[in-house]
Motif scaffolding. Structure first.
Motif, PDB file in Angstrom:
ATOM      1  N   THR A   1      -4.640   1.275  -0.367  1.00 23.03           N
ATOM      2  CA  THR A   1      -3.697   2.053  -1.174  1.00 23.03           C
ATOM      3  C   THR A   1      -4.306   3.377  -1.614  1.00 23.03           C
ATOM      4  O   THR A   1      -3.655   4.436  -1.554  1.00 23.03           O
ATOM      5  CB  THR A   1      -3.263   1.245  -2.404  1.00 23.03           C
ATOM      6  OG1 THR A   1      -2.660   0.025  -1.984  1.00 23.03           O
ATOM      7  CG2 THR A   1      -2.273   2.030  -3.245  1.00 23.03           C
TER       8      THR A   1
ATOM      9  N   GLY B   1      -6.515  -8.596  -2.446  1.00 22.58           N
ATOM     10  CA  GLY B   1      -6.486  -7.551  -3.459  1.00 22.58           C
ATOM     11  C   GLY B   1      -7.492  -6.446  -3.186  1.00 22.58           C
ATOM     12  O   GLY B   1      -7.189  -5.265  -3.352  1.00 22.58           O
TER      13      GLY B   1
ATOM     14  N   MET C   1      -1.103  -2.848  -8.685  1.00 19.40           N
ATOM     15  CA  MET C   1      -2.317  -3.441  -8.134  1.00 19.40           C
ATOM     16  C   MET C   1      -2.724  -4.695  -8.909  1.00 19.40           C
ATOM     17  O   MET C   1      -3.174  -5.676  -8.328  1.00 19.40           O
ATOM     18  CB  MET C   1      -3.458  -2.419  -8.160  1.00 19.40           C
ATOM     19  CG  MET C   1      -3.238  -1.191  -7.282  1.00 19.40           C
ATOM     20  SD  MET C   1      -3.118  -1.565  -5.513  1.00 19.40           S
ATOM     21  CE  MET C   1      -1.333  -1.431  -5.258  1.00 19.40           C
TER      22      MET C   1
ATOM     23  N   THR D   1      -8.353  -4.291  -8.132  1.00 20.68           N
ATOM     24  CA  THR D   1      -7.328  -5.221  -7.663  1.00 20.68           C
ATOM     25  C   THR D   1      -7.915  -6.610  -7.414  1.00 20.68           C
ATOM     26  O   THR D   1      -7.275  -7.618  -7.690  1.00 20.68           O
ATOM     27  CB  THR D   1      -6.672  -4.690  -6.388  1.00 20.68           C
ATOM     28  OG1 THR D   1      -6.349  -3.304  -6.563  1.00 20.68           O
ATOM     29  CG2 THR D   1      -5.389  -5.440  -6.072  1.00 20.68           C
TER      30      THR D   1
ATOM     31  N   MET E   1     -10.971   1.025  -6.737  1.00 21.46           N
ATOM     32  CA  MET E   1      -9.645   0.418  -6.737  1.00 21.46           C
ATOM     33  C   MET E   1      -9.678  -0.963  -6.095  1.00 21.46           C
ATOM     34  O   MET E   1      -8.934  -1.868  -6.500  1.00 21.46           O
ATOM     35  CB  MET E   1      -8.656   1.329  -6.015  1.00 21.46           C
ATOM     36  CG  MET E   1      -7.214   0.826  -6.048  1.00 21.46           C
ATOM     37  SD  MET E   1      -6.584   0.589  -7.732  1.00 21.46           S
ATOM     38  CE  MET E   1      -6.384   2.290  -8.240  1.00 21.46           C
TER      39      MET E   1
ATOM     40  N   GLY F   1      -6.272  -2.671  -2.557  1.00 20.74           N
ATOM     41  CA  GLY F   1      -6.681  -1.568  -3.416  1.00 20.74           C
ATOM     42  C   GLY F   1      -7.323  -0.435  -2.636  1.00 20.74           C
ATOM     43  O   GLY F   1      -7.016   0.745  -2.852  1.00 20.74           O
TER      44      GLY F   1
ATOM     45  N   SER G   1      -0.236  -7.483  -7.857  1.00 19.07           N
ATOM     46  CA  SER G   1      -0.437  -7.865  -6.458  1.00 19.07           C
ATOM     47  C   SER G   1      -1.716  -8.670  -6.296  1.00 19.07           C
ATOM     48  O   SER G   1      -1.750  -9.671  -5.569  1.00 19.07           O
ATOM     49  CB  SER G   1      -0.490  -6.611  -5.578  1.00 19.07           C
ATOM     50  OG  SER G   1       0.709  -5.879  -5.650  1.00 19.07           O
TER      51      SER G   1
ATOM     52  N   GLY H   1       2.343   1.613  -3.510  1.00 19.46           N
ATOM     53  CA  GLY H   1       1.310   2.060  -4.433  1.00 19.46           C
ATOM     54  C   GLY H   1       0.948   3.527  -4.231  1.00 19.46           C
ATOM     55  O   GLY H   1       0.773   4.276  -5.193  1.00 19.46           O
TER      56      GLY H   1
ATOM     57  N   ALA I   1       0.829  -1.208   0.000  1.00 20.28           N
ATOM     58  CA  ALA I   1       0.000   0.000   0.000  1.00 20.28           C
ATOM     59  C   ALA I   1       0.863   1.258   0.000  1.00 20.28           C
ATOM     60  O   ALA I   1       0.554   2.239  -0.690  1.00 20.28           O
ATOM     61  CB  ALA I   1      -0.938  -0.009   1.205  1.00 20.28           C
TER      62      ALA I   1
END
Length: 292
Positions: free
Chosen positions: A129, A122, A110, A155, A151, A126, A113, A90, A87
């Motif tokens: 982050t 994920g 992302m 992800t 996000m 996301g 990952s 990112g 995070a």
């Protein structure tokens, strides 16, 4: 001693995690898209200005439920530490291209990952982050929960792609590139929809009209996207593809090595020696563990 070799797998989700992720997604979709289906004279439309703050208060609580549920399914201290590192990286990557034709290098990180660590990890990665990057760039506002949700979906989708145990090499990179390209536009669509229904005075051709039929508003929304953000989304999608194809293999290998060393959900089995028959040599102890 004998060794069984298997591919490092993403962190698995249990029934409670799946239910929590589904709940967050349904609430998020409803919060973003409700104006399309609300009557123009309804109380919902009258109080449209209150919706962003309700959404901002509700979404972090739902994400906290997701984090707690995933913790029951294997996110131990090592997984949380990896979550924090990814995070932070990112969040640091996002400002590098912010304001320049949508070039945001955090998106390719992302994708990779989510691919390695799975959909549940994920989604949380996301969302966290995007929250961290908003704090870093001063982008905190009622729009932030929508970005966190979008996000998280972005992800999570990479973790749902097929073939994590069999598809490797160039084929995997091509699949991740194609996903990143399409999902970058999907991310932009979700965040644009939120802004479109809450910002007025855009002009009769592209403005959201409360109470109008859904198909008419969707036509206006398409015109709004083409006029305002198509180039931005294209830049984001293109950079995601380029970075995935050029440095994706190296980063995937590093992430998988880190996951293996962190030993998430390690399964170690010790089988004691069997009693040998008369005249036979003692049997050796068998140890089975997961490696890449």
């Amino acid at each position: 001693m004998s060794t069984t070799t298997r591919t490092t797998r993403p962190i698995r989700l249990g029934p409670r995690s799946i239910a929590a992720l589904s709940l967050v997604s349904l609430v998020g979709l409803a919060a973003v898209a409700w104006p399309l289906f609300a009557d123009g004279s309804s109380a919902v439309t009258t109080h449209a200005a209150d919706a962003p703050w309700f959404f901002a208060a509700l979404l972090p609580l739902l994400i906290a439920v997701v984090v707690a549920t995933i913790a029951d399914c294997g996110m131990d201290a090592k997984a949380v530490a990896m979550l924090g590192v990814l995070a932070a990286v990112g969040a640091a990557l996002r400002p590098l291209g912010a304001g320049t034709a949508g070039l945001e290098p955090m998106f390719f990180l992302m994708v990779l990952s989510g691919r390695v660590l799975g959909p549940g990890f994920g989604f949380v990665l996301g969302a966290v982050t995007m929250f961290a990057s908003a704090l870093l760039t001063g982008g905190v506002g009622p729009w932030m929960p929508v970005q966190m949700l979008a996000m998280g979906w972005f992800t999570m989708g990479a973790g749902l792609l097929p073939g994590p145990d069999t598809l490797r090499g160039r084929g995997e990179l091509l699949m991740l590139s194609a996903y990143g390209f399409v999902a970058a536009f999907a991310y932009g669509t979700v965040t644009n929809l939120y802004g479109w229904v809450t910002v007025g005075g855009l002009g009769t051709g592209v403005s959201f009209q409360p109470g109008d039929p859904v198909h008419e508003n969707l036509v206006r929304f398409l015109a709004y996207v083409l006029a305002t953000s198509l180039g931005w989304d294209l830049g984001r999608a293109t950079l995601t593809v380029v970075l995935t194809l050029t440095v994706g293999a190296t980063l995937l290998k590093a992430l998988r090595r880190a996951t293996r060393r962190a030993n998430f959900e390690a399964q170690v089995t010790f089988e004691g020696p069997e009693m040998p028959l008369r005249g036979e040599a003692p049997h050796r102890t068998q140890v089975t563990y997961d490696v890449e």
